[in-house]
Design a protein around this motif. Structure first.
Motif, PDB file in Angstrom:
ATOM      1  N   GLY A  46      31.052  30.370  29.188  1.00  0.00           N
ATOM      2  CA  GLY A  46      31.166  29.405  30.290  1.00  0.00           C
ATOM      3  C   GLY A  46      32.573  29.292  30.851  1.00  0.00           C
ATOM      4  O   GLY A  46      32.977  28.262  31.379  1.00  0.00           O
ATOM      5  N   MET A  47      33.307  30.389  30.761  1.00  0.00           N
ATOM      6  CA  MET A  47      34.705  30.388  31.221  1.00  0.00           C
ATOM      7  C   MET A  47      34.793  30.398  32.753  1.00  0.00           C
ATOM      8  O   MET A  47      34.095  31.165  33.415  1.00  0.00           O
ATOM      9  N   LEU A  48      35.669  29.555  33.283  1.00  0.00           N
ATOM     10  CA  LEU A  48      35.921  29.539  34.739  1.00  0.00           C
ATOM     11  C   LEU A  48      37.393  29.927  34.892  1.00  0.00           C
ATOM     12  O   LEU A  48      38.252  29.078  35.075  1.00  0.00           O
ATOM     13  N   THR A  52      43.493  33.612  34.454  1.00  0.00           N
ATOM     14  CA  THR A  52      43.717  34.170  33.116  1.00  0.00           C
ATOM     15  C   THR A  52      43.095  35.558  32.989  1.00  0.00           C
ATOM     16  O   THR A  52      43.647  36.426  32.335  1.00  0.00           O
ATOM     17  N   GLU A  53      41.913  35.751  33.590  1.00  0.00           N
ATOM     18  CA  GLU A  53      41.222  37.037  33.426  1.00  0.00           C
ATOM     19  C   GLU A  53      41.540  38.019  34.551  1.00  0.00           C
ATOM     20  O   GLU A  53      40.832  39.008  34.723  1.00  0.00           O
ATOM     21  N   VAL A  54      42.587  37.745  35.335  1.00  0.00           N
ATOM     22  CA  VAL A  54      42.901  38.644  36.457  1.00  0.00           C
ATOM     23  C   VAL A  54      43.152  40.068  35.944  1.00  0.00           C
ATOM     24  O   VAL A  54      43.729  40.265  34.877  1.00  0.00           O
ATOM     25  N   ILE A 256      41.094  37.851  22.592  1.00  0.00           N
ATOM     26  CA  ILE A 256      40.179  36.923  21.913  1.00  0.00           C
ATOM     27  C   ILE A 256      40.242  35.600  22.661  1.00  0.00           C
ATOM     28  O   ILE A 256      41.270  35.279  23.263  1.00  0.00           O
ATOM     29  N   TYR A 257      39.153  34.852  22.677  1.00  0.00           N
ATOM     30  CA  TYR A 257      39.241  33.483  23.187  1.00  0.00           C
ATOM     31  C   TYR A 257      38.493  32.520  22.267  1.00  0.00           C
ATOM     32  O   TYR A 257      37.538  32.912  21.594  1.00  0.00           O
ATOM     33  N   VAL A 258      38.990  31.288  22.239  1.00  0.00           N
ATOM     34  CA  VAL A 258      38.352  30.228  21.454  1.00  0.00           C
ATOM     35  C   VAL A 258      38.222  29.027  22.388  1.00  0.00           C
ATOM     36  O   VAL A 258      39.211  28.525  22.927  1.00  0.00           O
ATOM     37  N   GLY A 269      34.978  34.440  21.342  1.00  0.00           N
ATOM     38  CA  GLY A 269      34.462  35.677  21.960  1.00  0.00           C
ATOM     39  C   GLY A 269      35.600  36.534  22.431  1.00  0.00           C
ATOM     40  O   GLY A 269      36.752  36.155  22.315  1.00  0.00           O
ATOM     41  N   ALA A 270      35.293  37.550  23.009  1.00  0.00           N
ATOM     42  CA  ALA A 270      34.037  38.272  23.014  1.00  0.00           C
ATOM     43  C   ALA A 270      34.382  39.759  23.044  1.00  0.00           C
ATOM     44  O   ALA A 270      35.406  40.133  23.614  1.00  0.00           O
ATOM     45  N   THR A 271      33.548  40.560  22.433  1.00  0.00           N
ATOM     46  CA  THR A 271      33.811  42.003  22.464  1.00  0.00           C
ATOM     47  C   THR A 271      33.407  42.563  23.823  1.00  0.00           C
ATOM     48  O   THR A 271      32.684  41.923  24.585  1.00  0.00           O
ATOM     49  N   LEU A 312      24.448  40.923  27.208  1.00  0.00           N
ATOM     50  CA  LEU A 312      24.776  42.066  28.061  1.00  0.00           C
ATOM     51  C   LEU A 312      25.273  41.586  29.412  1.00  0.00           C
ATOM     52  O   LEU A 312      24.517  40.983  30.182  1.00  0.00           O
ATOM     53  N   ARG A 313      26.566  41.863  29.696  1.00  0.00           N
ATOM     54  CA  ARG A 313      27.107  41.506  31.015  1.00  0.00           C
ATOM     55  C   ARG A 313      26.648  42.567  32.025  1.00  0.00           C
ATOM     56  O   ARG A 313      26.738  43.763  31.741  1.00  0.00           O
ATOM     57  N   PRO A 314      26.214  42.150  33.215  1.00  0.00           N
ATOM     58  CA  PRO A 314      25.826  43.147  34.228  1.00  0.00           C
ATOM     59  C   PRO A 314      27.051  43.597  35.026  1.00  0.00           C
ATOM     60  O   PRO A 314      27.636  42.812  35.772  1.00  0.00           O
ATOM     61  N   TYR A 338      29.051  40.390  36.017  1.00  0.00           N
ATOM     62  CA  TYR A 338      29.909  40.921  34.956  1.00  0.00           C
ATOM     63  C   TYR A 338      30.474  39.823  34.059  1.00  0.00           C
ATOM     64  O   TYR A 338      29.715  39.141  33.406  1.00  0.00           O
ATOM     65  N   ARG A 339      31.799  39.574  34.064  1.00  0.00           N
ATOM     66  CA  ARG A 339      32.402  38.573  33.173  1.00  0.00           C
ATOM     67  C   ARG A 339      32.411  37.183  33.806  1.00  0.00           C
ATOM     68  O   ARG A 339      32.976  36.253  33.236  1.00  0.00           O
ATOM     69  N   ASN A 340      31.815  37.036  34.982  1.00  0.00           N
ATOM     70  CA  ASN A 340      32.037  35.806  35.755  1.00  0.00           C
ATOM     71  C   ASN A 340      30.766  35.146  36.270  1.00  0.00           C
ATOM     72  O   ASN A 340      30.766  34.562  37.353  1.00  0.00           O
TER      73      ASN A 340
HETATM   74  N1  GLY Z   1      34.366  35.875  30.820  1.00  0.00           N
HETATM   75  C1  GLY Z   1      34.271  36.025  29.422  1.00  0.00           C
HETATM   76  C2  GLY Z   1      33.526  37.195  28.947  1.00  0.00           C
HETATM   77  O1  GLY Z   1      32.856  37.869  29.702  1.00  0.00           O
HETATM   78  O2  GLY Z   1      33.592  37.458  27.779  1.00  0.00           O
END
Ligand code: GLY
Length: 371
Positions: A46-48, A52-54, A256-258, A269-271, A312-314, A338-340
């Motif tokens: 649930g990351m917004l 940070t993820e740029v 890694i994130y917590v 997460g996350a691999t 599974l991220r698309p 994907y991750r978002n």
């Molecule tokens: N946005 C976090 C992840 O996909 O793991």
């Protein structure tokens, strides 16, 4: 009669689109094996976090993600007001820390890139990091604070969306769509056939499993596996360590994130794994996540391991979501988040609603739609 839309997929994208379309006067049904528990959304953190993820070289996508982040406050308010449910929208910001000198060098490069894009991010010394999160390892080498990157409780959002959809008259049809047929119509695995004025494909990483899309003109959507863990308050009843905000770490080159939840539990997460669409939980991945998370937050040792899962991220070839009309008549798509997925859900729901009502799209949204 208002138009009728079948949405294939009951994750955060399918449900957000269903809710917004229903509120716009469209008759909506969601067809999914387990609405609200489908696919990556149930497993997500649930990351917004657009800053940070740029990623280097993805300035266009970052602009879209920032626009999406700006919509979250209003979306969260509407969803909570409509349902009376708390969705855990936590606006305390994010801290990313470096564990060793090479991790610090990588974070410095990242910070320079964030600043080159005009993003708000602050270099923090080791003691400033520990001032923000006292449970962090004393061994850390500093970090980056991003006050505008937030998080939401993914499962609370899904529960609220389910309720909001039901209250707005969305119908839920439990089933697996095996193919799209001209009409358009949905062929279900159990032999049923459903026809509608429009179809919206919001099946995430399951999209390639649906037949009849060869001529749809879609980009390749591939699954990127992510393992995630949930840890609960320790056996002595304390939630250790107390995490006042999301913490991310670079641990000898690995991310890694917590993420803290209101009940004292945390998500780790996350691999990122390219191994097709299998979702078994591997011991090695669980070990890696736990080991890296303990390296930045030693107090995690006292917590209870509640859950280990993978989803599974698309992903599309350029990591950009794919939203728009396909080349099949009256069949639209919204996938590739994907991750978002959570971050982009309100923006995608707005875009899909505009698309189906033949209204203009904003230029940024226009840029992600199918040609
Ligand atoms: N946005 C976090 C992840 O996909 O793991």
């Amino acid at each position: 009669m208002p138009p009728r839309v079948h949405i294939v997929g009951g994750g955060v994208i399918g449900l957000s689109c269903a809710w917004q379309l229903a509120r716009s006067g469209t008759q909506v049904s969601v067809v999914a094996p387990a609405p609200g528990r489908d696919g990556a959304s149930w497993v997500a953190a649930g990351m917004l976090a657009p800053v940070t993820e740029v990623q280097f070289g993805e300035a266009g996508l970052t602009a879209l993600l920032l626009e999406a982040a700006g919509q979250w406050k209003g979306f969260a308010r509407s969803l909570e007001e409509a349902t009376g449910l708390d969705i855990g929208f936590n606006q305390s910001g994010t801290l990313t820390i470096a564990l060793d000198a090479s991790d610090r060098a990588v974070l410095d490069d990242l910070l320079a890139y964030q600043h080159s894009l005009g993003l708000t991010a602050h270099r923090r010394s080791p003691s400033e990091c520990r001032g923000l999160i006292p449970g962090l390892t004393p061994a850390l080498r500093g970090g980056i604070e991003v006050p505008g990157d937030h998080q939401v409780d993914n499962r609370a959002v899904l529960a609220a969306l389910l309720r909001a959809c039901r209250d707005s008259g969305v119908e839920f049809i439990q089933g697996v769509v095996s193919a799209i047929e001209p009409g358009p119509a949905l062929a279900l695995q159990d032999g049923d056939r459903l026809s509608a004025d429009h179809v919206l494909l919001a099946a995430g990483a399951a999209l390639p499993l649906i037949g009849g899309l060869e001529a749809a003109g879609l980009p390749e959507v591939r699954p990127v596996k992510g393992h995630i863990l949930r840890l609960g308050a320790g056996i002595d009843g304390r939630s250790t360590p107390l995490l006042p905000r999301t913490v991310r770490g670079l641990v000898r080159g690995r991310s890694i994130y917590v993420v803290p939840r209101k009940d004292g539990s945390v998500v780790v997460g996350a691999t990122m794994e390219e191994r097709g669409s299998e979702t078994s939980v591997q011991a090695g991945a669980v070990h890696q996540l736990l080991s890296d998370a303990r390296d930045i937050l030693p107090g995690l040792d006292e917590m209870e391991l509640l859950e280990a899962r993978s989803g599974l991220r698309p992903a599309t070839p350029d990591n950009t979501p794919c939203v728009g009309w396909t080349r099949l008549e009256k069949v639209a798509v919204a996938t590739g988040h994907y991750r978002n997925g959570f971050l982009l859900a309100p923006l995608t729901a707005g875009a899909v609603t505009a698309l189906l009502h033949h209204q203009p799209l904003t230029p940024l949204v226009e840029a992600m739609t199918l040609a």
